[in-house]
Structures are given as structure tokens and as C-alpha cells.
Enzyme design. Structure first.
Site, PDB file in Angstrom:
ATOM      1  N   SER A 142       0.852  -1.191   0.000  1.00 55.35           N
ATOM      2  CA  SER A 142       0.000   0.000   0.000  1.00 55.35           C
ATOM      3  C   SER A 142       0.885   1.238   0.000  1.00 55.35           C
ATOM      4  CB  SER A 142      -0.867   0.019   1.259  1.00 55.35           C
ATOM      5  OG  SER A 142      -1.469   1.283   1.432  1.00 55.35           O
ATOM      6  N   TYR A 156      -1.387  -0.635  10.222  1.00 61.44           N
ATOM      7  CA  TYR A 156      -1.609  -1.120   8.847  1.00 61.44           C
ATOM      8  C   TYR A 156      -0.419  -0.736   7.959  1.00 61.44           C
ATOM      9  CZ  TYR A 156      -3.673  -1.105   4.117  1.00 61.44           C
ATOM     10  OH  TYR A 156      -3.915  -1.286   2.774  1.00 61.44           O
TER      11      TYR A 156
HETATM   12  P1  NAP Z   1     -11.670  -5.261   0.151  1.00 64.81           P
HETATM   13  O1  NAP Z   1     -12.561  -4.823  -0.964  1.00 64.81           O
HETATM   14  O2  NAP Z   1     -12.042  -4.954   1.547  1.00 64.81           O
HETATM   15  O3  NAP Z   1     -11.468  -6.846  -0.001  1.00 64.81           O
HETATM   16  C1  NAP Z   1     -10.683  -7.538   0.922  1.00 64.81           C
HETATM   17  C2  NAP Z   1     -10.691  -9.002   0.539  1.00 64.81           C
HETATM   18  O4  NAP Z   1      -9.825  -9.696   1.448  1.00 64.81           O
HETATM   19  C3  NAP Z   1     -12.047  -9.652   0.653  1.00 64.81           C
HETATM   20  O5  NAP Z   1     -12.200 -10.583  -0.412  1.00 64.81           O
HETATM   21  C4  NAP Z   1     -11.972 -10.387   1.984  1.00 64.81           C
HETATM   22  O6  NAP Z   1     -12.841 -11.509   2.020  1.00 64.81           O
HETATM   23  C5  NAP Z   1     -10.522 -10.817   1.979  1.00 64.81           C
HETATM   24  N1  NAP Z   1      -9.948 -11.145   3.274  1.00 64.81           N
HETATM   25  C6  NAP Z   1      -9.859 -10.378   4.390  1.00 64.81           C
HETATM   26  N2  NAP Z   1      -9.248 -11.047   5.380  1.00 64.81           N
HETATM   27  C7  NAP Z   1      -8.932 -12.268   4.875  1.00 64.81           C
HETATM   28  C8  NAP Z   1      -8.284 -13.404   5.403  1.00 64.81           C
HETATM   29  N3  NAP Z   1      -7.844 -13.456   6.680  1.00 64.81           N
HETATM   30  N4  NAP Z   1      -8.114 -14.495   4.604  1.00 64.81           N
HETATM   31  C9  NAP Z   1      -8.568 -14.486   3.325  1.00 64.81           C
HETATM   32  N5  NAP Z   1      -9.197 -13.431   2.760  1.00 64.81           N
HETATM   33  C10 NAP Z   1      -9.379 -12.335   3.543  1.00 64.81           C
HETATM   34  O7  NAP Z   1     -10.180  -4.702  -0.058  1.00 64.81           O
HETATM   35  P2  NAP Z   1      -9.380  -4.159  -1.341  1.00 64.81           P
HETATM   36  O8  NAP Z   1      -9.457  -2.689  -1.349  1.00 64.81           O
HETATM   37  O9  NAP Z   1      -9.737  -4.939  -2.545  1.00 64.81           O
HETATM   38  O10 NAP Z   1      -7.891  -4.498  -0.868  1.00 64.81           O
HETATM   39  C11 NAP Z   1      -7.102  -5.515  -1.435  1.00 64.81           C
HETATM   40  C12 NAP Z   1      -5.666  -5.294  -1.017  1.00 64.81           C
HETATM   41  O11 NAP Z   1      -5.221  -4.027  -1.474  1.00 64.81           O
HETATM   42  C13 NAP Z   1      -5.440  -5.297   0.499  1.00 64.81           C
HETATM   43  O12 NAP Z   1      -4.234  -5.939   0.795  1.00 64.81           O
HETATM   44  C14 NAP Z   1      -5.344  -3.818   0.842  1.00 64.81           C
HETATM   45  O13 NAP Z   1      -4.594  -3.597   2.007  1.00 64.81           O
HETATM   46  C15 NAP Z   1      -4.655  -3.304  -0.401  1.00 64.81           C
HETATM   47  N6  NAP Z   1      -4.834  -1.866  -0.633  1.00 64.81           N
HETATM   48  C16 NAP Z   1      -6.075  -1.341  -0.826  1.00 64.81           C
HETATM   49  C17 NAP Z   1      -6.210   0.021  -1.027  1.00 64.81           C
HETATM   50  C18 NAP Z   1      -7.544   0.672  -1.233  1.00 64.81           C
HETATM   51  O14 NAP Z   1      -7.613   1.927  -1.206  1.00 64.81           O
HETATM   52  N7  NAP Z   1      -8.612  -0.076  -1.458  1.00 64.81           N
HETATM   53  C19 NAP Z   1      -5.073   0.848  -1.022  1.00 64.81           C
HETATM   54  C20 NAP Z   1      -3.832   0.273  -0.825  1.00 64.81           C
HETATM   55  C21 NAP Z   1      -3.721  -1.092  -0.635  1.00 64.81           C
HETATM   56  P3  NAP Z   1     -13.749 -11.873   3.317  1.00 64.81           P
HETATM   57  O15 NAP Z   1     -14.871 -10.859   3.361  1.00 64.81           O
HETATM   58  O16 NAP Z   1     -14.196 -13.256   3.065  1.00 64.81           O
HETATM   59  O17 NAP Z   1     -12.832 -11.735   4.505  1.00 64.81           O
END
Ligand code: NAP
Length: 252
Positions: A142, A156
Site C-alpha cells: 500500500s 496497517y
Molecule cells: P476489500 O474490498 O475490503 O477486499 C478484501 C478481501 O480480502 C475480501 O475478499 C476479503 O474476504 C478478503 N480477506 C480479508 N481477510 C482475509 C483473510 N484473513 N483471509 C482471506 N481473505 C481475507 O479490499 P481491497 O481494497 O480490494 O484491498 C485488497 C488489497 O489491497 C489489500 O491488501 C489492501 O490492504 C490493499 N490496498 C487497498 C487500497 C484501497 O484503497 N482499497 C489501497 C492500498 C492497498 P472476506 O470478506 O471473506 O474476509
């Protein structure tokens, strides 16, 4: 045919990586911890377009569940040749002096140890020393690893900094095994993790967006494009790299 597992791909960035990978001919495993219905919808969408996909539950921080997931992938799709360590969770949203250590521990368990555990079991299938033919691993960090997340998410941010360093070390460790390891650093993307965060911290987006030179959040497809580049042979001479896809937010 290449076989990919994307952790945490029931929605958001992970789901889009699965859609793009399936369209490029990968067989994909959609992993989730608890959101089975959402994962099944991603599978149905991919199959409707002629792709090959399955959904498997495993909390990435639980090694027994991860072992079972990889064994089922072996049987249903074949041994993995690609892994995107994408599953991630936010912390408690406080300053460090108000932090709940059990919440911060859970962040490190999922965001850091989860990535180590999944990489371990992917490497057992990819590495030449284990009889594999190589592969590609993409770790999702991130922009927070660069800006530090002061006041609300230092835990985080620090977990993501661990992912940056994990990438550099693992890339060197596995290069002669035919495995490339790279890191994707997204900026603000309006998936559930960010929408929830913005709801809990009014004013956060107004504080962030003026710092982003491109002046807007990223689209999931734009973030997934970066993951697909690092995952695929288009980046065949790239390993140990960190790609910022953050609208210029934390670029040097
Ligand atoms: P999101 O929409 O909240 O999706 C998170 C996903 O992770 C969901 O499918 C969730 O499924 C799964 N998950 C959570 N805990 C888990 C676990 N213990 N084991 C297996 N699956 C798990 O998030 P996103 O924005 O797509 O983020 C994806 C990645 O990008 C993350 O690593 C996040 O830190 C990173 N990121 C995001 C942003 C942003 O602005 N969105 C920015 C920088 C980095 P369940 O509901 O089944 O748990």
C-alpha cells in the site's frame, strides 16, 4: 494452462485481478475468509465469460486452512504457477498510544504472516528444488508503507512496509528457483476497505485527495492492470520490484 490463486478475491482489487487473469487464460482460484456468496458471484461471472474458476475458503493467517486450499487447487486446477498475496485488513483506526494490541496483532497476522504462509505453500509447488517449473508471486502492499498512516493507521502502514521488505528478500531467495517476486503498491481505491474507512473517518478523503497529483482515487481495473503486468511474462526480467499505482501520491 497457468494456475493462479488470488487471496482475498471475493470482491475489490482481488476480484478484478481474477477477472482479468481469467480473460488472459489463467485458471483461477478465488479465495475468501467468510464472504462465500460474493466469491461465488465472481466465479459465476468468470464462467459465464468462458473462463475457468473455483472459489475456496481459507483464512490466510491459518496455515491448516491454507494447506487444505492448496491441496484442493492441486486436485481441481493443477499446481499453482501464480500467487497474488492480496488479502488485507485495516486496523482499529486510532493513534498508536490508543491502540488495541489484539487488533494490531490481527492486522499483522493477516497482512504479513498470511502472505508468508501462502508464499510458502505456493513455492513448494513452483520451485525447481521441489520439482516445479517456476512461477510468479505478486505481493499487494500500500502507499501507506511510504506515508506511514499517521493518526489512524500506523499499524496497517507498518504491516505493508513489512510486505515491501518481504518482497525484496523473497525475490533474491527464489530467483534461481524460477520464481519472480514483485510488489504492487496501490493508492486510494474506493473498494469496501476504503469506503468503510472513509465512513469511519469523515474528512479523510478530503485530506488525502489533494495529496494525489492525479487528483482522484484509482479504479480497481487500473490497480489490477499493475498486478497483471507483474504476474505475467510481460515482466519476465522484473523481480524484487515495487510498482506504485497510486496516482503519484507517494512517488519520489
Ligand atoms: P476489500 O474490498 O475490503 O477486499 C478484501 C478481501 O480480502 C475480501 O475478499 C476479503 O474476504 C478478503 N480477506 C480479508 N481477510 C482475509 C483473510 N484473513 N483471509 C482471506 N481473505 C481475507 O479490499 P481491497 O481494497 O480490494 O484491498 C485488497 C488489497 O489491497 C489489500 O491488501 C489492501 O490492504 C490493499 N490496498 C487497498 C487500497 C484501497 O484503497 N482499497 C489501497 C492500498 C492497498 P472476506 O470478506 O471473506 O474476509
Amino acid at each position: 494452462m497457468k494456475v493462479l490463486v488470488v487471496t482475498g478475491s471475493s470482491r475489490g482489487i482481488g476480484a478484478e485481478v481474477c477477472r482479468q487473469a481469467a480473460a488472459e487464460g489463467w485458471k483461477v482460484c478465488i479465495n475468501y475468509a467468510s464472504s462465500e456468496d460474493e466469491a461465488d458471484r465472481v466465479v459465476a461471472e468468470i464462467r459465464q465469460r468462458g473462463g475457468i474458476a473455483i472459489a475456496l475458503q481459507a483464512n490466510v493467517a491459518n496455515e491448516d486452512e491454507v494447506v487444505t486450499m492448496f491441496e484442493r487447487i492441486d486436485l481441481e486446477l493443477g499446481p499453482v504457477t501464480g500467487l497474488v498475496n492480496n488479502a488485507g485488513v485495516n486496523g482499529g483506526g486510532t493513534r498508536v498510544d490508543e491502540m488495541d494490541a489484539s487488533v494490531a496483532r490481527a492486522v499483522f497476522d493477516v497482512n504479513v504472516l498470511g502472505a508468508f504462509i501462502c508464499a510458502k505453500h505456493a513455492i513448494k509447488r513452483m520451485a525447481k528444488r521441489h520439482g516445479g517449473n517456476g512461477g510468479s508471486i505478486v505481493n499487494v502492499s500500500s502507499a501507506a508503507s511510504r506515508h506511514g498512516g499517521p493518526f489512524t493507521y500506523v499499524d496497517y502502514a507498518a504491516s505493508k512496509a513489512a510486505i515491501d521488505t518481504f518482497t525484496i528478500g523473497l525475490a533474491k531467495e527464489q530467483a534461481d528457483q524460477g520464481i519472480r517476486v514483485n510488489c504492487l503498491r496501490p493508492g486510494v481505491t474506493m473498494t469496501e476497505i476504503s469506503v468503510d474507512y472513509a465512513r469511519q473517518h469523515p474528512g479523510w478523503l478530503e485530506w488525502v485527495l489533494p495529496q494525489v497529483p492525479l487528483g482522484r482515487p484509482g479504479e480497481v481495473a487500473e490497480i489490477a492492470n499493475g498486478a497483471m503486468y507483474l504476474l505475467s511474462d510481460r515482466s519476465s526480467y522484473v523481480t524484487g520490484a515495487i510498482l506504485d499505482v497510486c496516482g503519484g501520491w507517494v512517488s519520489p
